[in-house]
Motif scaffolding. Structure first.
Motif, short mmCIF file in Angstrom:
data_model
loop_
_atom_site.label_atom_id
_atom_site.label_comp_id
_atom_site.label_asym_id
_atom_site.label_seq_id
_atom_site.Cartn_x
_atom_site.Cartn_y
_atom_site.Cartn_z
N VAL A 308 0.83 -1.21 0.00
CA VAL A 308 0.00 0.00 0.00
C VAL A 308 0.86 1.26 0.00
O VAL A 308 0.49 2.28 -0.56
N VAL A 309 2.03 1.18 0.63
CA VAL A 309 2.96 2.31 0.58
C VAL A 309 3.41 2.54 -0.85
O VAL A 309 3.51 3.68 -1.33
N ILE A 310 3.68 1.45 -1.57
CA ILE A 310 4.11 1.55 -2.96
C ILE A 310 2.98 2.06 -3.84
O ILE A 310 3.18 2.92 -4.70
N ASP A 311 1.78 1.52 -3.63
CA ASP A 311 0.61 1.90 -4.42
C ASP A 311 -0.55 2.19 -3.47
O ASP A 311 -1.22 1.26 -3.02
N PRO A 312 -0.80 3.46 -3.14
CA PRO A 312 -1.85 3.81 -2.18
C PRO A 312 -3.25 3.35 -2.58
O PRO A 312 -4.14 3.30 -1.73
N THR A 313 -3.45 2.99 -3.85
CA THR A 313 -4.77 2.52 -4.28
C THR A 313 -4.96 1.02 -4.02
O THR A 313 -6.05 0.49 -4.20
N ALA A 314 -3.89 0.35 -3.65
CA ALA A 314 -3.96 -1.09 -3.41
C ALA A 314 -4.63 -1.37 -2.07
O ALA A 314 -4.74 -0.50 -1.20
N HIS A 315 -5.09 -2.61 -1.89
CA HIS A 315 -5.68 -3.03 -0.63
C HIS A 315 -4.62 -3.70 0.23
O HIS A 315 -3.73 -4.39 -0.28
N VAL A 316 -4.71 -3.50 1.55
CA VAL A 316 -3.78 -4.16 2.45
C VAL A 316 -3.92 -5.67 2.31
O VAL A 316 -2.93 -6.38 2.18
N PHE A 317 -5.17 -6.16 2.30
CA PHE A 317 -5.38 -7.60 2.14
C PHE A 317 -5.87 -7.87 0.73
O PHE A 317 -6.98 -7.46 0.36
N PRO A 318 -5.10 -8.60 -0.07
CA PRO A 318 -5.46 -8.81 -1.49
C PRO A 318 -6.34 -10.02 -1.72
O PRO A 318 -6.72 -10.29 -2.85
N GLY A 319 -6.67 -10.76 -0.67
CA GLY A 319 -7.37 -12.03 -0.83
C GLY A 319 -6.41 -13.18 -0.61
O GLY A 319 -5.21 -13.00 -0.44
N HIS A 320 -6.93 -14.39 -0.59
CA HIS A 320 -6.11 -15.56 -0.33
C HIS A 320 -5.46 -16.05 -1.61
O HIS A 320 -6.01 -15.94 -2.71
N SER A 321 -4.26 -16.65 -1.46
CA SER A 321 -3.55 -17.15 -2.64
C SER A 321 -4.30 -18.30 -3.30
O SER A 321 -4.06 -18.60 -4.47
N SER A 322 -5.19 -18.96 -2.55
CA SER A 322 -5.94 -20.09 -3.11
C SER A 322 -7.18 -19.68 -3.89
O SER A 322 -7.85 -20.50 -4.50
N GLU A 323 -7.50 -18.38 -3.85
CA GLU A 323 -8.68 -17.91 -4.54
C GLU A 323 -8.41 -17.80 -6.04
O GLU A 323 -7.33 -17.44 -6.47
N GLY A 324 -9.42 -18.08 -6.84
CA GLY A 324 -9.31 -17.95 -8.28
C GLY A 324 -9.30 -16.50 -8.70
O GLY A 324 -9.72 -15.62 -7.96
N SER A 325 -8.86 -16.24 -9.93
CA SER A 325 -8.82 -14.86 -10.40
C SER A 325 -10.20 -14.43 -10.91
O SER A 325 -11.02 -15.24 -11.23
#
Length: 325
Positions: A308-325
């Motif tokens: 989030v520091v790198i990209d303020p528009t990003a979410h702190v939690f992006p979802g789980h790695s096991s989730e589909g795109s």
């Protein structure tokens, strides 16, 4: 070189941080002063059984490191090994990390996972001049101790772990500690007590001797003093598991807040310097528990907040790695 995230420390926490940085789509570089990946585990404990990593009832240190390296490879990290992070130029829009070979890493954020700095083993007073001739400070492999009489000095986790591992390999194992209370995990202490290992407390190793009673040949005998009475004992190997003296080295000059040789972090694993995060054994905060498993979670927390520091528009939690795109 340029990257999004530079990680200082290639131990388990740093390797998992590298994987997670790739999961967040970050370009990552990993710096370590050791020539191999795996940090202290590779350097000192590759054969040690690790019992407190979730999902692995019993895993050798080298096997855990191999799995972490394979996992981190998905991030295609740049490894800068056998190089020490020396200088930090901290800016509002990034950091410049100078290495001792002249390399400069330009990064948007930094994650420090460097254990608790450079370690120097605490010396065994009677062992001067014996290093490599029967005296060692750690046990990277058990084979050299096969059929030998081994004396282990110390009362912490390493001393008791090595006693357990060497007991079926060595001819005899004796553990010597200057107190009758131990710092090691209670379960491990009970396992050693139930084994053939002899525990001698309120005692010290006061001399090492060769077969002729001198100090020039291979180790053949140690002197253990108990209650002021020196007792000779046959031994061809001594392991001085007396702990290590921590030294944060150049990190102490970077302006990061420390507490008892650890870096102070907040719940997001941020240090007092903007764009500088920390995770693993090097961190300190109320309620800190120093386990490899905890370091993994801290690395994920740090990388998510760094994203989030790198990209303020990003979410702190992006979802789980096991989730589909």
């Amino acid at each position: 070189m340029e990257c999004d995230l530079v990680i200082v420390g290639a131990g388990p926490t740093g390797l998992f941080g590298a994987y997670y940085a790739g999961f967040r789509g970050l370009r990552v570089a990993v710096v370590d002063s050791l020539p191999e990946l795996g940090g202290q585990i590779t350097a000192m404990y590759p054969e040690k059984a690790i019992l407190d990593v979730a999902g692995f009832p019993n895993v050798k240190g080298r096997d855990l490191v191999a799995g972490l390296v394979e996992q981190a490879a998905t991030a295609e990290p740049t490894y800068l090994l056998d190089r020490t992070a020396s200088t930090l130029d901290h800016r509002d829009d990034g950091i410049s990390l100078g290495l001792d070979d002249g390399t400069v890493v330009e990064a948007k954020v930094m994650l420090i996972t460097a254990g608790i700095g450079k370690f120097s083993p605490r010396p065994l007073p009677a062992g001067e001049g014996w290093l490599g001739r029967g005296l060692e400070f750690f046990v990277p492999t058990f084979e050299p101790y096969a059929g030998k009489d081994v004396v282990i000095v110390g009362g912490g986790d390493s001393a008791f772990d090595w006693a357990l591992h060497l007991e079926p390999v060595a001819r005899s194992v004796t553990l010597v500690h200057r107190r009758d209370a131990f710092r090691a995990h209670a379960r491990t202490v009970e396992q050693v007590r139930a084994s053939s290992v002899e525990i001698v407390t309120k005692a010290e190793v006061t001399a090492l001797r060769d077969a002729d009673g001198g100090s020039t040949g291979p180790l053949a005998e140690v002197e253990i003093t108990v209650g002021g009475e020196p007792v000779p004992r046959k031994a061809q190997a001594v392991v001085a598991a007396l702990g290590f003296i921590a030294d944060l080295g150049p990190l102490q000059q970077w302006g990061i807040e420390t507490h008892k040789r650890h870096l102070v972090v907040d719940p997001a694993m941020r240090t007092n310097l903007e764009r500088v995060f920390a995770a693993g054994d090097i961190t300190d905060y109320p309620g800190k528990v120093r386990l490899i498993a905890v370091g993994f979670g801290e690395a994920a927390t740090a990388v998510n907040n760094a994203a989030v520091v790198i990209d303020p528009t990003a979410h702190v939690f992006p979802g789980h790695s096991s989730e589909g795109s």
